[in-house]
Design a protein around this motif. Structure first.
Motif, PDB file in Angstrom:
ATOM      1  N   ILE A 179     -19.285  56.288  63.290  1.00 17.95           N
ATOM      2  CA  ILE A 179     -18.253  57.089  62.649  1.00 17.95           C
ATOM      3  C   ILE A 179     -17.582  56.188  61.612  1.00 17.95           C
ATOM      4  N   ARG A 180     -17.354  56.725  60.419  1.00 18.20           N
ATOM      5  CA  ARG A 180     -16.710  55.942  59.371  1.00 18.20           C
ATOM      6  C   ARG A 180     -15.512  56.706  58.802  1.00 18.20           C
ATOM      7  N   VAL A 181     -14.523  55.951  58.369  1.00 19.71           N
ATOM      8  CA  VAL A 181     -13.341  56.501  57.708  1.00 19.71           C
ATOM      9  C   VAL A 181     -13.213  55.815  56.358  1.00 19.71           C
ATOM     10  N   THR A 182     -13.215  56.610  55.281  1.00 19.38           N
ATOM     11  CA  THR A 182     -13.098  56.063  53.931  1.00 19.38           C
ATOM     12  C   THR A 182     -11.778  56.520  53.317  1.00 19.38           C
ATOM     13  N   ASP A 183     -11.027  55.555  52.809  1.00 11.11           N
ATOM     14  CA  ASP A 183      -9.715  55.791  52.196  1.00 11.11           C
ATOM     15  C   ASP A 183      -9.883  55.861  50.678  1.00 11.11           C
ATOM     16  N   PHE A 184      -9.540  57.022  50.106  1.00 12.28           N
ATOM     17  CA  PHE A 184      -9.632  57.219  48.658  1.00 12.28           C
ATOM     18  C   PHE A 184      -8.255  57.216  48.008  1.00 12.28           C
ATOM     19  N   SER A 185      -7.313  56.457  48.564  1.00  9.96           N
ATOM     20  CA  SER A 185      -5.998  56.350  47.930  1.00  9.96           C
ATOM     21  C   SER A 185      -6.142  55.857  46.495  1.00  9.96           C
ATOM     22  N   ASP A 186      -7.052  54.915  46.290  1.00  9.38           N
ATOM     23  CA  ASP A 186      -7.492  54.538  44.952  1.00  9.38           C
ATOM     24  C   ASP A 186      -8.908  55.092  44.822  1.00  9.38           C
ATOM     25  N   PRO A 187      -9.075  56.250  44.168  1.00  9.93           N
ATOM     26  CA  PRO A 187     -10.367  56.942  44.212  1.00  9.93           C
ATOM     27  C   PRO A 187     -11.540  56.136  43.696  1.00  9.93           C
ATOM     28  N   ARG A 188     -11.286  55.209  42.774  1.00  9.10           N
ATOM     29  CA  ARG A 188     -12.396  54.428  42.219  1.00  9.10           C
ATOM     30  C   ARG A 188     -12.665  53.137  42.993  1.00  9.10           C
ATOM     31  N   GLN A 189     -11.812  52.837  43.951  1.00  8.33           N
ATOM     32  CA  GLN A 189     -11.991  51.647  44.784  1.00  8.33           C
ATOM     33  C   GLN A 189     -11.812  52.024  46.259  1.00  8.33           C
ATOM     34  N   PRO A 190     -12.688  52.862  46.802  1.00  7.65           N
ATOM     35  CA  PRO A 190     -12.518  53.306  48.196  1.00  7.65           C
ATOM     36  C   PRO A 190     -12.728  52.168  49.186  1.00  7.65           C
ATOM     37  N   LYS A 191     -12.081  52.298  50.341  1.00  8.18           N
ATOM     38  CA  LYS A 191     -12.202  51.310  51.405  1.00  8.18           C
ATOM     39  C   LYS A 191     -12.673  52.024  52.671  1.00  8.18           C
ATOM     40  N   THR A 192     -13.662  51.438  53.341  1.00 11.88           N
ATOM     41  CA  THR A 192     -14.300  52.096  54.487  1.00 11.88           C
ATOM     42  C   THR A 192     -14.193  51.247  55.743  1.00 11.88           C
ATOM     43  N   GLU A 193     -13.836  51.897  56.851  1.00 11.49           N
ATOM     44  CA  GLU A 193     -13.830  51.279  58.174  1.00 11.49           C
ATOM     45  C   GLU A 193     -14.956  51.893  59.002  1.00 11.49           C
ATOM     46  N   ARG A 194     -15.612  51.071  59.828  1.00 16.78           N
ATOM     47  CA  ARG A 194     -16.769  51.510  60.603  1.00 16.78           C
ATOM     48  C   ARG A 194     -16.472  51.408  62.099  1.00 16.78           C
ATOM     49  N   TYR A 195     -16.984  52.403  62.853  1.00 17.38           N
ATOM     50  CA  TYR A 195     -16.767  52.436  64.294  1.00 17.38           C
ATOM     51  C   TYR A 195     -18.066  52.840  64.995  1.00 17.38           C
ATOM     52  N   PRO A 196     -18.600  51.996  65.870  1.00 14.94           N
ATOM     53  CA  PRO A 196     -19.795  52.379  66.623  1.00 14.94           C
ATOM     54  C   PRO A 196     -19.528  53.633  67.454  1.00 14.94           C
ATOM     55  N   ALA A 197     -20.503  54.547  67.466  1.00 24.97           N
ATOM     56  CA  ALA A 197     -20.355  55.808  68.191  1.00 24.97           C
ATOM     57  C   ALA A 197     -21.551  56.010  69.099  1.00 24.97           C
ATOM     58  N   GLY A 198     -21.631  57.219  69.692  1.00 22.64           N
ATOM     59  CA  GLY A 198     -22.751  57.547  70.562  1.00 22.64           C
ATOM     60  C   GLY A 198     -24.015  57.834  69.775  1.00 22.64           C
ATOM     61  N   LYS A 199     -25.028  58.308  70.475  1.00 21.05           N
ATOM     62  CA  LYS A 199     -26.361  58.468  69.882  1.00 21.05           C
ATOM     63  C   LYS A 199     -26.477  59.775  69.109  1.00 21.05           C
ATOM     64  N   GLN A 200     -26.772  59.644  67.827  1.00 24.88           N
ATOM     65  CA  GLN A 200     -27.053  60.757  66.915  1.00 24.88           C
ATOM     66  C   GLN A 200     -25.926  61.794  66.852  1.00 24.88           C
ATOM     67  N   PRO A 201     -24.777  61.390  66.328  1.00 23.66           N
ATOM     68  CA  PRO A 201     -23.737  62.391  66.087  1.00 23.66           C
ATOM     69  C   PRO A 201     -24.222  63.406  65.057  1.00 23.66           C
ATOM     70  N   TYR A 202     -23.952  64.717  65.309  1.00 23.97           N
ATOM     71  CA  TYR A 202     -24.569  65.751  64.480  1.00 23.97           C
ATOM     72  C   TYR A 202     -23.556  66.665  63.795  1.00 23.97           C
ATOM     73  N   ASP A 203     -22.387  66.821  64.351  1.00 29.79           N
ATOM     74  CA  ASP A 203     -21.335  67.621  63.712  1.00 29.79           C
ATOM     75  C   ASP A 203     -20.029  67.240  64.382  1.00 29.79           C
ATOM     76  N   ALA A 204     -18.914  67.637  63.774  1.00 32.34           N
ATOM     77  CA  ALA A 204     -17.646  67.150  64.289  1.00 32.34           C
ATOM     78  C   ALA A 204     -16.509  68.071  63.896  1.00 32.34           C
ATOM     79  N   LEU A 205     -15.347  67.846  64.534  1.00 30.36           N
ATOM     80  CA  LEU A 205     -14.129  68.535  64.161  1.00 30.36           C
ATOM     81  C   LEU A 205     -12.972  67.552  64.185  1.00 30.36           C
TER      82      LEU A 205
END
Length: 396
Positions: A179-205
């Motif tokens: 699972i990743r979270v990308t911050d577009f506060s500065d749209p041309r310089q986005p910053k991404t955080e990564r988080y290990p998740a379970g096997k084959q995530p397919y959709d989310a809410l």
């Protein structure tokens, strides 16, 4: 004489102009809050509809491959942004019923989202895997964030994209189990955080308050949950082994979590390969019940007041729907609106639900109080139905 006319001319002209304006038909004016679109996947068209009169207003053509299209709306609800399967991103003016802009941004895409402030569109892509950010006004590319993983730089399919407060976006990498979270506060310089998740995530809410992101897992019995208020705690597995000891059925269509089936303090989730809806208590994230349903659920969607959850099903039972009462915790009605029910959308306050019957080439409108049919609208292989009320909801 001329001086006298000039003396009074200053008020005569405005009166004449006002009279001319008053003669224009009021039907020329329309708000956007009552509008929506129906995706006609067979023809690459949108139908622009209005919910109060339950009627189609116009058709917009030239949107490409809409076989798995999704739609978000501008903050003023005038524009619909259509994300096509062929990578097309199309800006549609709902009031003029015409295309206001279009780019083909990928080879194979599966949806998108719009930022909290309404200025940034983000598309999630299968090929090439990753997300791209665009200016919502001009469709100018702002940033390309590839979903690379591993030592050899492979790219993963991106699924489950949702907007978050602070112009952030959360999404899952199907192949990378992340699972990743990308911050577009500065749209041309986005910053991404990564988080290990379970096997084959397919959709989310994302829950309505924007706090929890829940991804279904295709490769294991369970779901991955990230607390976005406390992301340093990492991803937690919830409902581990919910099908343990039982033979899973063949999966004919992937379930969708994006229906926001959060109601009465509980989440209602489709179980993969099972004829059940899982009931989970918010906060503790423990299973508190299972509701048997007719077949394998695809969309499990809560009525806006949360009292009912409506469910459609995968093939071969995709002509049926069931209604779950969230107070009584049981199925209270079974309906057969048509053949190949692909999607549903509640009106903003939930007095009616629009249902697409692809193989009958129609949209059926039911009242939710009596569950009676209110209207039918012809449509060419309809799939997704999206109303402009989504513009004001996080994660939609």
């Amino acid at each position: 004489m001329l001086q006298t006319f000039a003396k009074y001319f200053w008020w005569v002209v405005p009166v004449l102009l006002l009279s001319a304006c008053a003669s224009q038909p009021p039907a020329a004016l329309r708000g956007t809050g009552d509008l929506g679109v129906v995706v006609e996947r067979a023809t690459g068209q949108l139908q622009v509809v209005e919910t109060t009169g339950r009627r189609a207003l116009a058709q917009v053509s030239g949107l490409g491959d809409l076989s798995h299209a999704s739609v978000v709306f501008s903050r003023d609800s005038r524009y619909a942004y259509v994300f096509g399967r062929d990578g097309g991103l199309t800006k549609v003016d709902l009031l003029r019923a015409e295309i206001a802009g279009r780019v083909v941004q990928a080879g194979n895409a599966i949806g998108g989202a719009i930022s909290q402030d309404g200025r940034i569109l983000v598309a999630q892509n299968y090929e090439p895997g990753g997300i791209k950010a665009f200016d919502a006004d001009t469709l100018e590319l702002l940033a390309d964030v590839p979903a690379t993983y591993g030592s050899d730089g492979k790219r993963s399919k991106v699924v489950g994209l949702a907007d978050l407060p602070g112009n952030r976006f959360v999404y899952s990498l199907f192949d990378a189990n992340e699972i990743r979270v990308t911050d577009f506060s500065d749209p041309r310089q986005p910053k991404t955080e990564r988080y290990p998740a379970g096997k084959q995530p397919y959709d989310a809410l994302v829950t309505p308050d924007g706090r929890y992101y829940i991804a279904g897992l295709f490769g294991e019995d369970g779901l991955s949950m990230l607390d976005l208020w406390q992301p340093a705690q990492g991803v937690r597995t919830i409902l581990p082994g919910y099908g343990r000891g039982e033979q899973a059925l063949p999966v004919y269509k992937m379930p969708h979590l994006r229906g926001w089936a959060v109601a009465a303090g509980r989440a209602y989730l489709p179980a993969i390969g099972r004829h059940e809806v899982l009931v989970v208590e918010l906060g503790t994230w423990k299973e508190v019940g299972r509701i048997p349903v007719k077949s394998q659920p695809v969309f499990v969607m809560a009525r806006p007041d949360g009292r009912e959850v409506w469910v459609n099903f995968a093939f071969p039972d995709n002509g049926w729907m069931q209604v779950i009462d969230t107070f009584e915790h049981r199925v209270v009605d079974t309906l057969q609106p048509g053949r190949a029910i692909l999607h549903m959308e509640f009106t903003p306050k939930g007095e009616a639900v629009w249902i697409s019957a692809r193989d009958d080439n129609k949209v059926v409108v039911y009242g939710t109080a009596k569950r009676d049919k209110l209207a039918e609208l012809p449509a060419a292989s309809p799939s997704g139905i999206f109303f402009t009320s989504r513009a004001f909801r996080t994660g939609f």
